[in-house]
Design a protein around this motif. Structure first.
Motif, PDB file in Angstrom:
ATOM      1  N   ASN A  64     -35.342 -44.374  -5.725  1.00  0.00           N
ATOM      2  CA  ASN A  64     -34.334 -45.455  -6.718  1.00  0.00           C
ATOM      3  C   ASN A  64     -33.255 -45.582  -6.201  1.00  0.00           C
ATOM      4  O   ASN A  64     -32.103 -45.771  -6.877  1.00  0.00           O
ATOM      5  CB  ASN A  64     -34.462 -44.391  -8.239  1.00  0.00           C
ATOM      6  N   PHE A  65     -32.775 -45.307  -4.939  1.00  0.00           N
ATOM      7  CA  PHE A  65     -31.388 -45.608  -4.329  1.00  0.00           C
ATOM      8  C   PHE A  65     -30.790 -46.862  -4.729  1.00  0.00           C
ATOM      9  O   PHE A  65     -29.645 -46.909  -5.205  1.00  0.00           O
ATOM     10  CB  PHE A  65     -31.563 -45.459  -2.576  1.00  0.00           C
ATOM     11  N   LEU A  66     -31.657 -47.944  -4.681  1.00  0.00           N
ATOM     12  CA  LEU A  66     -31.135 -49.528  -5.215  1.00  0.00           C
ATOM     13  C   LEU A  66     -30.485 -49.444  -6.728  1.00  0.00           C
ATOM     14  O   LEU A  66     -30.259 -50.325  -6.985  1.00  0.00           O
ATOM     15  CB  LEU A  66     -32.214 -50.403  -4.719  1.00  0.00           C
ATOM     16  N   ASN A  67     -31.023 -48.426  -7.530  1.00  0.00           N
ATOM     17  CA  ASN A  67     -30.297 -48.446  -8.825  1.00  0.00           C
ATOM     18  C   ASN A  67     -28.685 -48.332  -8.918  1.00  0.00           C
ATOM     19  O   ASN A  67     -28.025 -48.687  -9.885  1.00  0.00           O
ATOM     20  CB  ASN A  67     -31.006 -47.117  -9.546  1.00  0.00           C
ATOM     21  N   LEU A  68     -28.238 -47.942  -7.797  1.00  0.00           N
ATOM     22  CA  LEU A  68     -26.991 -47.927  -7.561  1.00  0.00           C
ATOM     23  C   LEU A  68     -26.242 -49.210  -7.696  1.00  0.00           C
ATOM     24  O   LEU A  68     -25.150 -49.583  -7.823  1.00  0.00           O
ATOM     25  CB  LEU A  68     -26.211 -47.111  -6.269  1.00  0.00           C
ATOM     26  N   PHE A  69     -26.986 -50.270  -7.327  1.00  0.00           N
ATOM     27  CA  PHE A  69     -26.556 -51.623  -7.271  1.00  0.00           C
ATOM     28  C   PHE A  69     -26.816 -52.282  -8.532  1.00  0.00           C
ATOM     29  O   PHE A  69     -26.975 -53.570  -8.645  1.00  0.00           O
ATOM     30  CB  PHE A  69     -27.335 -52.377  -6.164  1.00  0.00           C
ATOM     31  N   GLN A  70     -27.162 -51.691  -9.727  1.00  0.00           N
ATOM     32  CA  GLN A  70     -27.286 -52.233 -10.839  1.00  0.00           C
ATOM     33  C   GLN A  70     -25.970 -52.530 -11.542  1.00  0.00           C
ATOM     34  O   GLN A  70     -24.917 -51.701 -11.639  1.00  0.00           O
ATOM     35  CB  GLN A  70     -28.197 -51.377 -11.962  1.00  0.00           C
ATOM     36  N   ALA A  71     -25.938 -53.736 -12.402  1.00  0.00           N
ATOM     37  CA  ALA A  71     -24.809 -54.240 -13.246  1.00  0.00           C
ATOM     38  C   ALA A  71     -24.521 -53.109 -14.272  1.00  0.00           C
ATOM     39  O   ALA A  71     -23.345 -52.963 -14.673  1.00  0.00           O
ATOM     40  CB  ALA A  71     -24.922 -55.565 -14.052  1.00  0.00           C
ATOM     41  N   THR A  72     -25.161 -52.088 -14.711  1.00  0.00           N
ATOM     42  CA  THR A  72     -24.897 -51.048 -15.683  1.00  0.00           C
ATOM     43  C   THR A  72     -23.985 -49.934 -15.216  1.00  0.00           C
ATOM     44  O   THR A  72     -23.580 -49.059 -15.903  1.00  0.00           O
ATOM     45  CB  THR A  72     -26.242 -50.411 -16.209  1.00  0.00           C
ATOM     46  N   GLN A  73     -24.116 -50.022 -13.643  1.00  0.00           N
ATOM     47  CA  GLN A  73     -23.170 -48.933 -13.216  1.00  0.00           C
ATOM     48  C   GLN A  73     -21.584 -49.346 -13.216  1.00  0.00           C
ATOM     49  O   GLN A  73     -21.411 -50.404 -13.547  1.00  0.00           O
ATOM     50  CB  GLN A  73     -23.426 -48.890 -11.532  1.00  0.00           C
ATOM     51  N   PRO A  74     -20.685 -48.191 -13.471  1.00  0.00           N
ATOM     52  CA  PRO A  74     -19.204 -48.480 -13.481  1.00  0.00           C
ATOM     53  C   PRO A  74     -18.722 -49.338 -12.295  1.00  0.00           C
ATOM     54  O   PRO A  74     -19.400 -49.481 -11.284  1.00  0.00           O
ATOM     55  CB  PRO A  74     -18.500 -47.097 -13.375  1.00  0.00           C
ATOM     56  N   GLY A  75     -17.765 -50.341 -12.679  1.00  0.00           N
ATOM     57  CA  GLY A  75     -17.483 -51.177 -11.753  1.00  0.00           C
ATOM     58  C   GLY A  75     -17.011 -50.546 -10.434  1.00  0.00           C
ATOM     59  O   GLY A  75     -17.073 -51.018  -9.416  1.00  0.00           O
ATOM     60  N   SER A  76     -16.152 -49.693 -10.528  1.00  0.00           N
ATOM     61  CA  SER A  76     -15.530 -48.884  -9.420  1.00  0.00           C
ATOM     62  C   SER A  76     -16.869 -48.326  -8.588  1.00  0.00           C
ATOM     63  O   SER A  76     -16.675 -48.244  -7.323  1.00  0.00           O
ATOM     64  CB  SER A  76     -14.396 -47.714 -10.093  1.00  0.00           C
ATOM     65  N   LEU A  77     -17.852 -47.813  -9.168  1.00  0.00           N
ATOM     66  CA  LEU A  77     -18.876 -47.331  -8.364  1.00  0.00           C
ATOM     67  C   LEU A  77     -19.611 -48.485  -7.372  1.00  0.00           C
ATOM     68  O   LEU A  77     -19.967 -48.353  -6.253  1.00  0.00           O
ATOM     69  CB  LEU A  77     -19.833 -46.510  -9.006  1.00  0.00           C
ATOM     70  N   LEU A  78     -19.926 -49.534  -8.236  1.00  0.00           N
ATOM     71  CA  LEU A  78     -20.230 -50.748  -7.726  1.00  0.00           C
ATOM     72  C   LEU A  78     -19.653 -51.320  -6.653  1.00  0.00           C
ATOM     73  O   LEU A  78     -20.126 -51.494  -5.530  1.00  0.00           O
ATOM     74  CB  LEU A  78     -20.892 -51.865  -8.810  1.00  0.00           C
ATOM     75  N   PHE A  79     -18.431 -51.272  -6.906  1.00  0.00           N
ATOM     76  CA  PHE A  79     -17.488 -51.712  -5.606  1.00  0.00           C
ATOM     77  C   PHE A  79     -17.515 -51.064  -4.372  1.00  0.00           C
ATOM     78  O   PHE A  79     -17.878 -51.470  -3.361  1.00  0.00           O
ATOM     79  CB  PHE A  79     -15.857 -51.673  -6.122  1.00  0.00           C
ATOM     80  N   GLU A  80     -17.555 -49.597  -4.364  1.00  0.00           N
ATOM     81  CA  GLU A  80     -17.733 -48.931  -3.460  1.00  0.00           C
ATOM     82  C   GLU A  80     -19.034 -48.728  -2.630  1.00  0.00           C
ATOM     83  O   GLU A  80     -19.258 -48.947  -1.482  1.00  0.00           O
ATOM     84  CB  GLU A  80     -17.549 -47.292  -3.925  1.00  0.00           C
ATOM     85  N   VAL A  81     -20.136 -48.915  -3.497  1.00  0.00           N
ATOM     86  CA  VAL A  81     -21.508 -49.115  -3.091  1.00  0.00           C
ATOM     87  C   VAL A  81     -21.624 -50.351  -2.165  1.00  0.00           C
ATOM     88  O   VAL A  81     -22.219 -50.425  -1.271  1.00  0.00           O
ATOM     89  CB  VAL A  81     -22.548 -49.102  -4.050  1.00  0.00           C
ATOM     90  N   LEU A  82     -21.056 -51.286  -2.845  1.00  0.00           N
ATOM     91  CA  LEU A  82     -21.286 -52.756  -2.171  1.00  0.00           C
ATOM     92  C   LEU A  82     -20.463 -52.828  -0.773  1.00  0.00           C
ATOM     93  O   LEU A  82     -20.837 -53.524   0.327  1.00  0.00           O
ATOM     94  CB  LEU A  82     -20.698 -53.915  -3.117  1.00  0.00           C
ATOM     95  N   LEU A  83     -19.109 -52.304  -0.833  1.00  0.00           N
ATOM     96  CA  LEU A  83     -18.565 -51.860   0.462  1.00  0.00           C
ATOM     97  C   LEU A  83     -19.304 -51.172   1.486  1.00  0.00           C
ATOM     98  O   LEU A  83     -19.119 -51.538   2.740  1.00  0.00           O
ATOM     99  CB  LEU A  83     -17.110 -51.217   0.038  1.00  0.00           C
TER     100      LEU A  83
END
Length: 169
Positions: A64-83
């Motif tokens: 389920n690692f790709l769940n970190l890339f879901q829009a329901t995650q906090p924006g700050s976490l999403l930004f870091e994961v995307l970076l």
């Protein structure tokens, strides 16, 4: 700090275990968000080191690692994961890295993000319309890094659609 110091160990197996330990920390529910943002930020910075890139990409991740890339995650976490994803993509697209035929574990971070069965492209496309602009921009940067190898990004017209990461079904 102790785990972080082990990332500089000369023994490759110690570095891999240190990376796996950081990954495990992110699974502790009570501290999940704080430990994730910090672990991902550290891994993102380590991904820029050529000698650690393969070890990071070959770390095992949960299905389920790709769940970190879901829009329901906090924006700050999403930004870091995307970076982090952008840096990994750029690193693996360098001519130096592509010069070697790497072999990855089937449950590796590489396979989760860039493997034939990865659903990363779907997640990224969904994040392009995220309410936070910095998440949108970073999702677009990851898409661009997946579309073209680093040495061709200066002249994107050379990237052929037949090799596009997003053309897969």
């Amino acid at each position: 700090m102790l785990v972080g110091s082990m990332l500089d160990d000369k023994d490759n197996s110690v570095r891999i275990q240190a990376l796996n330990t950081l990954k495990a920390f992110s699974g502790i529910r009570k501290f999940r968000l704080k430990i994730q943002v910090q672990a991902i930020r550290l891994l993102s910075s380590l991904a820029q080191k050529n000698d650690l890139l393969y070890d990071i990409l070959n770390c095992q991740v949960h299905s389920n690692f790709l769940n970190l890339f879901q829009a329901t995650q906090p924006g700050s976490l999403l930004f870091e994961v995307l970076l982090f994803a952008e840096r990994l993509s750029e690193g693996r697209n360098t001519s130096h890295y592509r010069a070697v035929k790497w072999h990855y574990n089937e449950k590796s971070l590489h396979e989760a993000l860039f493997g034939d069965e990865s659903r990363l492209a779907d997640r990224l496309l969904a994040l392009v319309i995220h309410p936070e602009e910095e998440v949108q921009i970073q999702a677009c940067k990851v898409i661009v890094s997946l579309q073209c190898p680093q040495d061709m990004q200066v002249r994107p017209s050379f990237c052929q659609a037949s090799h596009s990461y997003f053309d897969r079904e």
